[in-house]
Scaffold this motif. Structure first.
Motif, short mmCIF file in Angstrom:
data_model
loop_
_atom_site.label_atom_id
_atom_site.label_comp_id
_atom_site.label_asym_id
_atom_site.label_seq_id
_atom_site.Cartn_x
_atom_site.Cartn_y
_atom_site.Cartn_z
N THR A 178 0.77 -1.17 -0.04
CA THR A 178 0.02 0.05 0.10
C THR A 178 0.91 1.15 -0.02
O THR A 178 0.53 2.35 -0.66
CB THR A 178 -0.90 0.00 1.27
OG1 THR A 178 -0.21 0.01 2.50
CG2 THR A 178 -1.87 -1.14 1.13
N TRP A 204 -9.12 -5.57 2.55
CA TRP A 204 -7.77 -5.39 2.08
C TRP A 204 -7.73 -6.22 0.25
O TRP A 204 -6.85 -5.64 -0.26
CB TRP A 204 -6.71 -6.21 2.88
CG TRP A 204 -6.30 -5.17 3.92
CD1 TRP A 204 -7.07 -4.92 5.14
CD2 TRP A 204 -5.24 -4.43 4.01
NE1 TRP A 204 -6.26 -4.02 5.82
CE2 TRP A 204 -5.29 -3.72 5.42
CE3 TRP A 204 -4.11 -4.29 3.26
CZ2 TRP A 204 -4.07 -2.96 5.88
CZ3 TRP A 204 -2.71 -3.52 3.66
CH2 TRP A 204 -3.27 -2.81 4.70
N LYS A 207 -8.57 -3.08 -1.39
CA LYS A 207 -7.46 -2.16 -1.52
C LYS A 207 -6.36 -2.45 -2.58
O LYS A 207 -6.08 -1.67 -3.48
CB LYS A 207 -6.61 -2.12 -0.16
CG LYS A 207 -7.35 -1.43 0.74
CD LYS A 207 -6.62 -1.16 2.25
CE LYS A 207 -7.10 -0.47 3.36
NZ LYS A 207 -6.35 -0.48 4.32
N LEU A 211 -5.40 -0.86 -6.11
CA LEU A 211 -4.19 -0.52 -6.88
C LEU A 211 -3.81 -1.31 -8.08
O LEU A 211 -3.21 -0.73 -9.10
CB LEU A 211 -3.20 -1.17 -5.91
CG LEU A 211 -3.05 -0.57 -4.37
CD1 LEU A 211 -2.01 -1.29 -3.66
CD2 LEU A 211 -2.54 0.86 -4.78
#
Length: 213
Positions: A178, A204, A207, A211
Motif C-alpha cells: 500500500t 484489504w 485495497k 491498486l
C-alpha cells in the motif's frame, strides 16, 4: 512460543477531540474470546475497529524497540501493551507472520486476516507527531486476527502454528504494497496474488484490487 501479555480496555475520551477510544488497555490474566473479539474489550469506534475481521490485535514485541530507538524522548511511554494490542508474544513479527496463518493459542484458534493500518491515535498515545508515519514506513504495524474457535485465552498459553498458505504473503509485505519503501516495486502479478490470498480480509482485497486498477 507462549502468550506473555493479554490486554483489554473500554472506550474513554482520548486525544485533542476527546473522541472515545480504547487504545489505552489494562493487563489481564485471561480474556474470553468470541467471534467479535474479547468480551473484556470494547471499541470506541465500531465502524473502524473490531468486528469479525478485526477481532483481536497483536503487536510485535521487538517493534517497541524500534519505536524507542526512533523516538527517544517518548521511549519511556512505549511499553508492551501501550499501542493498543490485545495479545503479546515474543518471536512473532510482521516478517514471520503471514496472511491466512492459523494459530492455536490455548483453547482458541485464530487466523491472521490483515495488517493493522496505523492512525493518528498512535501519535496522541505517545504525545509525538509522525509516529504513525514511521510505523507505516517500517511496516511495524501489527496484525489482526479473526476467531475460528472461541474460548478463553490465558497468560502463558502455548502458541502453535496449525496452518499456513502455500506461497504465503507476510504481514509486512502486504503493508508495503500500500506504500512501497524507496526502491521497492511490486508487480501486478504480486499484487494479484496477494489480493486472492486465502484468509485476507475483504477490505484489504478491495485495497489491492484498486491498486491493480
Amino acid at each position: 512460543m507462549r502468550i506473555t501479555g493479554l490486554f483489554a480496555g473500554k472506550p474513554q475520551p482520548f486525544g485533542p477531540r476527546k473522541a472515545p477510544s480504547s487504545i489505552i488497555k489494562e493487563l489481564h490474566e485471561s480474556l474470553r474470546i468470541n467471534e467479535d473479539g474479547a468480551q473484556e474489550d470494547e471499541q470506541g469506534n465500531k465502524k473502524l475497529h473490531g468486528g469479525p475481521q478485526m477481532a483481536l490485535h497483536q503487536y510485535a514485541q521487538k517493534s517497541y524497540i524500534a519505536l524507542q530507538n526512533a523516538f527517544p524522548k517518548t521511549a519511556y511511554l512505549m511499553s508492551i501493551g501501550s499501542i493498543g494490542e490485545n495479545i503479546s508474544a515474543p518471536d512473532m513479527d510482521e516478517s514471520n507472520v503471514y496472511i491466512g496463518d492459523v494459530y492455536k493459542m490455548g483453547e482458541v484458534e485464530l487466523q491472521v486476516s490483515s495488517p493493522r493500518a496505523p492512525c493518528s491515535k498512535i501519535n496522541h498515545r505517545y504525545g509525538q507527531k509522525k509516529i504513525d508515519t514511521f510505523v507505516l514506513e517500517q511496516g511495524i504495524c501489527g496484525w489482526y486476527f479473526r476467531v475460528l474457535k472461541n474460548g478463553v485465552l490465558h497468560h502463558d498459553d502455548e502458541i502453535s502454528l496449525l496452518a499456513r498458505n502455500a506461497n504465503p504473503v507476510s504481514v509486512r509485505t502486504l503493508m508495503f504494497m500500500t506504500k512501497p519503501p524507496a526502491g521497492r516495486h511490486f508487480t501486478d502479478e504480486e499484487l494479484a496474488h496477494a489480493a486472492i490470498t486465502p484468509g485476507l480480509a475483504p477490505e484489504w482485497q478491495q485495497k489491492l484490487q484498486r491498486l491493480l486498477r
